[in-house]
Design an enzyme around this catalytic site. Structure first.
Site, short mmCIF file in Angstrom:
data_model
loop_
_atom_site.label_atom_id
_atom_site.label_comp_id
_atom_site.label_asym_id
_atom_site.label_seq_id
_atom_site.Cartn_x
_atom_site.Cartn_y
_atom_site.Cartn_z
N HIS A 52 4.42 -7.12 5.20
CA HIS A 52 3.06 -6.96 5.75
C HIS A 52 2.14 -6.19 4.78
O HIS A 52 1.07 -6.71 4.43
CB HIS A 52 3.12 -6.28 7.13
CG HIS A 52 1.78 -5.84 7.63
ND1 HIS A 52 0.77 -6.73 7.91
CD2 HIS A 52 1.28 -4.60 7.89
CE1 HIS A 52 -0.31 -6.06 8.32
NE2 HIS A 52 -0.01 -4.77 8.32
N HIS A 76 -0.78 1.50 3.48
CA HIS A 76 -1.68 1.75 4.62
C HIS A 76 -0.96 2.11 5.93
O HIS A 76 -1.54 2.74 6.81
CB HIS A 76 -2.63 0.56 4.85
CG HIS A 76 -2.03 -0.61 5.57
ND1 HIS A 76 -1.35 -1.62 4.91
CD2 HIS A 76 -1.99 -0.92 6.88
CE1 HIS A 76 -0.93 -2.51 5.80
NE2 HIS A 76 -1.31 -2.11 7.01
N GLU A 80 1.28 6.31 9.31
CA GLU A 80 1.41 5.93 10.72
C GLU A 80 2.87 5.69 11.13
O GLU A 80 3.30 6.14 12.18
CB GLU A 80 0.58 4.64 10.96
CG GLU A 80 0.65 4.08 12.37
CD GLU A 80 -0.10 4.92 13.40
OE1 GLU A 80 0.11 4.68 14.59
OE2 GLU A 80 -0.87 5.82 13.01
N ASP A 81 3.62 4.99 10.28
CA ASP A 81 4.94 4.49 10.70
C ASP A 81 6.14 5.08 9.99
O ASP A 81 7.27 4.71 10.26
CB ASP A 81 4.98 2.95 10.51
CG ASP A 81 3.99 2.24 11.41
OD1 ASP A 81 3.65 2.79 12.47
OD2 ASP A 81 3.55 1.13 11.06
N ASP A 143 -6.05 -5.91 6.87
CA ASP A 143 -4.90 -5.63 7.73
C ASP A 143 -5.00 -6.48 9.00
O ASP A 143 -4.03 -7.12 9.41
CB ASP A 143 -4.90 -4.14 8.06
CG ASP A 143 -3.81 -3.75 9.08
OD1 ASP A 143 -2.68 -4.25 8.95
OD2 ASP A 143 -4.11 -2.95 9.98
N ASP A 263 -24.57 -30.50 10.50
CA ASP A 263 -24.26 -29.51 9.46
C ASP A 263 -22.77 -29.17 9.44
O ASP A 263 -22.38 -28.03 9.22
CB ASP A 263 -25.09 -28.23 9.66
CG ASP A 263 -24.83 -27.56 11.00
OD1 ASP A 263 -24.23 -28.22 11.88
OD2 ASP A 263 -25.21 -26.39 11.16
#
Length: 270
Positions: A52, A76, A80-81, A143, A263
């Protein structure tokens, strides 16, 4: 070669195309750090979690952002994890990277009491992040794009929630930032879960004549290029078919039939 290492190498090669002066050692250290931090964690589809952050970094590289942004994309989810901290990331990769990672983490950590509050709070947080460093919002959008690409592994409720959030917050901000390709893909992916029947109808209609449509765009681009060359102009010409959501809005919200749309094709001359 290990498939994840192969994917990392492809990322490095992609960055070098627009940034030949890339500090590849620093980038590889960040990848190794993220890989070790997420060791043992899996995505909902059963793949190693590192796939990821790698995918998000690839999207960031497609936007041709700077090395700090790509390293922050790789890291990133670390605060957090995993056990990683802002201080540790700052020490290893610099204060800018640590601040970017923390900024993305803050956007992910919000708790809500109602759907309306969730949307508004998200929007406010994003605007605050944009005021501080626009790169935070760009990484967060990348993300979300990868999460939407892999949304089939989530529950139906989560799919609807994330799709609505994407349509109401992420796609409009991508539009404001001028990243049209990302905005349109976010809208199309969100629509797939918000109105699967409408999405499928338009997708099937477009697929029906895909070779003819692509041939038509190629032919038009060639004619324009040929004409401009007569005046000594060497243009850059892009051609595309309108996004599924763009067509959906006209068909379902404006009550037009597919045949009434004039269009569906667009050609841009630069």
């Amino acid at each position: 070669m290990d498939p994840i290492l192969e994917r990392y190498q492809a990322l490095e090669d992609k960055i070098k195309e627009y940034n030949p002066a890339l500090d590849a050692q620093r980038l590889f250290r960040a990848f190794t750090y993220a890989d070790n931090a997420h060791a043992g964690q899996l995505r909902k589809d059963g793949s190693p979690y590192i796939t990821h952050p790698l995918a998000v970094a690839e999207i960031v590289a497609e936007l041709e952002l700077d090395t700090d942004s790509i390293i922050a994309a790789l890291l990133h989810d670390c605060i957090e994890d995993t056990g990683a901290t802002h201080e540790e990331i700052a020490k290893l990769f610099g204060a800018t990277v640590a601040d970017l990672v923390e900024g993305v983490t803050k956007l992910t950590r919000v708790q809500y009491t109602s759907k309306e509050e969730e949307q508004m709070e998200n929007l406010r947080k994003m605007l605050m992040a944009m005021a501080k460093d626009i790169r935070v919002i760009l990484i967060k959008i990348c993300d979300r794009l990868h999460n939407m690409r892999t949304m089939e592994y989530q529950s139906a409720r989560k799919q609807k929630e994330k799709a609505l959030e994407t349509m109401e917050i992420y796609a409009p901000i991508a539009h404001r930032l001028g990243i049209r390709g990302v905005k349109e893909e976010l809208e199309d992916l969100a629509l797939r879960y918000l109105d699967p029947v409408g999405y499928k109808e338009i997708e099937d209609t477009l697929e029906l004549k895909k070779p003819e449509r692509e041939a038509f765009i190629v032919e038009i681009k060639a004619k324009i290029a040929e004409r401009l060359k007569e005046y000594g102009i060497e243009p850059h010409i892009e051609g595309r078919v309108k996004s599924i959501y763009g067509i959906y809005r006209k068909v379902y919200m404006m009550g037009k039939s597919f045949e009434e749309l004039y269009d569906v094709y667009a050609v841009r001359v630069i």
